[in-house]
Design an enzyme around this catalytic site. Structure first.
Site, PDB file in Angstrom:
ATOM      1  N   ASP A   1      29.532 -43.872  22.819  1.00  0.00           N
ATOM      2  CA  ASP A   1      30.744 -43.083  22.577  1.00  0.00           C
ATOM      3  C   ASP A   1      30.611 -42.272  21.287  1.00  0.00           C
ATOM      4  OD1 ASP A   1      31.832 -44.292  24.811  1.00  0.00           O
ATOM      5  OD2 ASP A   1      32.920 -45.805  23.664  1.00  0.00           O
TER       6      ASP A   1
ATOM      7  N   ASP B   1      32.077 -52.436  24.886  1.00  0.00           N
ATOM      8  CA  ASP B   1      32.515 -51.797  23.637  1.00  0.00           C
ATOM      9  C   ASP B   1      32.629 -52.853  22.547  1.00  0.00           C
ATOM     10  OD1 ASP B   1      32.743 -49.253  24.791  1.00  0.00           O
ATOM     11  OD2 ASP B   1      34.772 -49.675  25.495  1.00  0.00           O
TER      12      ASP B   1
END
Length: 219
Positions: free
Chosen positions: A191, A162
């Site tokens: 995401d 991430d």
């Protein structure tokens, strides 16, 4: 068209992750992208979108990865069925493709990153440690060595990369929320694709599923 969108999102997601993984290190300071409210902040997590986890330990991670595989297979099957319907809207197929691409992008990390980035594994970093694994590695902190338990590695056990983070807080005058972060999670392109797809389905379900809406009215 639909699977072209899936492929494009997957490529973008993986290029960003590989660039982040090879150019940033744990504890590197975040880099402002837009003002001081949108930062690049490299982290890894053992969970799914926005760091959400399904239980803990080896079995939690394995269950999550298997769930992803099943979900991706179900989404592909659903999209293929929808493509055959003459009344299906292209927009809906693209939205479904976003969800598929996002799920596949994060699954790719879990499936292959432990092999692709084998030399990048550091057992002394918190996101590579997990209690109860039974796998130990030696870490040295400030000249003091200790054995720590590290996560399982290999197919379906890799961490998800991430990097994007909003740095905004609620105004102090808002009850209960004042001063807290608006959205503290750190996320990635996959995401974002999943979120866009789900939100659009919720907002435009009457357009995507007109027959279902008509049946409800008749009932």
């Amino acid at each position: 068209m639909t699977f072209g969108i899936v492929f494009l999102v997957l490529i973008i997601d993986q290029l960003v992750k590989i660039w982040i993984k090879t150019n940033f290190a744990f504890n590197d300071p975040s880099v402002p992208l837009i003002g001081d409210w949108f930062h690049l902040n490299f982290v890894e997590n053992q969970g799914m979108a926005f760091g959400t986890q399904l239980g803990g330990g080896m079995w939690g991670k394995l269950t999550l990865s298997i769930f992803r595989v099943i979900a991706i297979g179900a989404i592909i099957y659903y999209i293929l069925k929808q493509i055959k319907k003459p009344e299906v809207k292209l927009e809906f197929l693209i939205v479904s493709g976003l969800v598929l691409a996002g799920a596949a992008g994060n699954l790719f990390d879990s499936m292959f990153y432990d092999f692709i980035f084998r030399d990048y594994f550091d057992p002394c970093i918190s996101y590579n440690q997990i209690e109860g694994s039974g796998i130990y590695a030696e870490c040295t902190y400030y000249g003091y060595s200790e054995m720590v338990e590290v996560r399982h590695r290999g197919f379906l056990f890799g961490n998800v990369v991430d990097m994007f983070q909003f740095r905004m807080t609620w105004p102090s005058w808002i009850p209960w929320l004042g001063g807290s972060e608006v959205f503290p999670a750190i996320w990635n392109v996959a995401d974002f694709a999943i979120s866009c797809g789900v939100i659009l389905v919720l907002l435009r379900q009457k357009i995507y599923f007109p027959k279902e809406q008509e049946k409800e009215k008749e009932a």
